[in-house]
Design an enzyme around this catalytic site. Structure first.
Site, PDB file in Angstrom:
ATOM      1  CG  ASN A  35       0.390  -7.493  -7.947  1.00 18.38           C
ATOM      2  OD1 ASN A  35       1.530  -7.355  -8.400  1.00 18.38           O
ATOM      3  ND2 ASN A  35      -0.647  -7.809  -8.698  1.00 18.38           N
ATOM      4  CE  LYS A  93      -2.206  -4.601  -9.711  1.00 21.18           C
ATOM      5  NZ  LYS A  93      -3.564  -4.264 -10.156  1.00 21.18           N
ATOM      6  CD  GLU A 140      -3.476  -5.642 -13.466  1.00 25.28           C
ATOM      7  OE1 GLU A 140      -2.277  -5.822 -13.202  1.00 25.28           O
ATOM      8  OE2 GLU A 140      -4.240  -4.995 -12.712  1.00 25.28           O
ATOM      9  CD  GLU A 168      -6.334  -9.556  -7.321  1.00 17.92           C
ATOM     10  OE1 GLU A 168      -5.819  -8.947  -6.383  1.00 17.92           O
ATOM     11  OE2 GLU A 168      -5.916  -9.491  -8.483  1.00 17.92           O
ATOM     12  CB  SER A 220     -10.458  -0.888  -4.572  1.00 18.64           C
ATOM     13  OG  SER A 220     -10.306  -0.553  -5.947  1.00 18.64           O
TER      14      SER A 220
HETATM   15  P1  13P Z   1      -5.785  -2.504  -6.521  1.00 20.75           P
HETATM   16  O1  13P Z   1      -5.581  -2.791  -5.055  1.00 20.75           O
HETATM   17  O2  13P Z   1      -4.947  -1.377  -7.041  1.00 20.75           O
HETATM   18  O3  13P Z   1      -7.228  -2.412  -6.874  1.00 20.75           O
HETATM   19  O4  13P Z   1      -5.217  -3.811  -7.301  1.00 20.75           O
HETATM   20  C1  13P Z   1      -5.661  -5.044  -6.907  1.00 20.75           C
HETATM   21  C2  13P Z   1      -4.840  -6.073  -7.586  1.00 20.75           C
HETATM   22  O5  13P Z   1      -4.929  -6.262  -8.788  1.00 20.75           O
HETATM   23  C3  13P Z   1      -3.871  -6.829  -6.777  1.00 20.75           C
HETATM   24  O6  13P Z   1      -3.344  -7.904  -7.489  1.00 20.75           O
END
Ligand code: 13P
Length: 256
Positions: free
Chosen positions: A9, A11, A101, A171, A217
């Site tokens: 992802n 983002k 998010e 998550e 993470s």
């Molecule tokens: P991180 O791997 O940066 O913690 O993000 C996890 C996430 O939100 C994947 O959608």
């Protein structure tokens, strides 16, 4: 074996040029995905077509492309939004739905997410449905109820033949971008719980088919341990998916 999935992802990260370079490095790596393994790139809308054409060059069809969101309505006067129908017309077959998010910054409710799940399925798009509890819920020990409500309110209106086609990502919000990962015991316990909630409603055969990914993470150095849990079917990866060498290791950590 259920599908084992390494999903990136991205983002709201990377320029177009950086995205092309990252994909070239990952797709150029010496990885042979088995039949039961998938790698999915969830990329910003402007990069969907480029990513699709890059993965189409892979002789192994187990690389897929996902959008990170879509609108819940079919079409209309919603300036700046992207519909499931548009994604389908670009031959995009996966979409993240209900990332924490978006739940937080865009006030997406369980009821709204149910509509997004429906519109994806109507357009042959597999939702990667995210659930997960905030820190307060974990500290209060109510994480199991919290995620069960998310599943019930956004997914349990679906008939069995639809829910069996989706992907779930657990998550925990306290682990996203924090460097704090759920322990393998915590991950296995809640993944098993999610499967048992699905089994109680749809039966064990349906629950056993649905991949449940862990996100929060995931790194090159913890992926193997997390993915070895019997009910963890891979990961949804943020930060570490932006570094080619790290994501390559994460793909290699999928159950063989
Ligand atoms: P991180 O791997 O940066 O913690 O993000 C996890 C996430 O939100 C994947 O959608």
């Amino acid at each position: 074996m259920r599908k084992q999935i390494a999903a990136a992802n991205w983002k709201m990260n990377l320029t177009y040029q950086q995205a092309e370079k990252l994909l070239d490095e990952i797709l150029g790596a010496d990885i042979v995905l088995k039949n039961h393994q998938l790698t999915i790139f969830s990329v910003p809308y402007p990069y969907l077509l480029m990513t699709r054409s890059e993965v189409e060059e892979e002789f192994n069809g187990n690389y897929k492309v996902a959008a990170q969101n879509c609108h819940h309505k079919k079409n209309g006067a919603y300036t700046g939004e992207v519909s499931a129908e548009m994604l389908h017309s670009l031959n995009i077959n996966y979409c993240i739905i209900g990332h924490s998010e978006r739940r937080e910054y865009n006030a997406e409710s369980n009821a709204l997410l149910a509509e997004k799940v429906n519109i994806c399925l109507d357009h042959f798009i597999t939702p990667i449905f995210c659930c997960g509890e905030p820190l307060q819920a974990r500290e209060a020990g109510v994480q199991n109820d919290y995620v069960a409500v998310q599943l019930r309110e956004s997914l349990f209106h679906l008939p069995a033949d639809k829910i069996r086609t989706i992907i779930i990502a657990y998550e925990p919000i306290w682990a996203i971008g924090t460097g704090k990962t759920a322990t393998t015991e915590q991950a296995q316990e809640i993944h098993r719980h999610l499967r048992s909630v699905i089994a109680a409603h749809y039966g064990a055969a349906v629950a056993d088919e649905i991949p449940v990914l862990y996100g929060g993470s995931v790194k090159a150095n913890n992926a193997k341990e997390l993915f070895s849990c019997p009910d963890v079917d891979g990961g949804l990866v943020g930060g570490a998916a932006l570094v080619a060498a790290d994501f390559i290791e994460i793909i290699k950590a999928l159950k063989q």
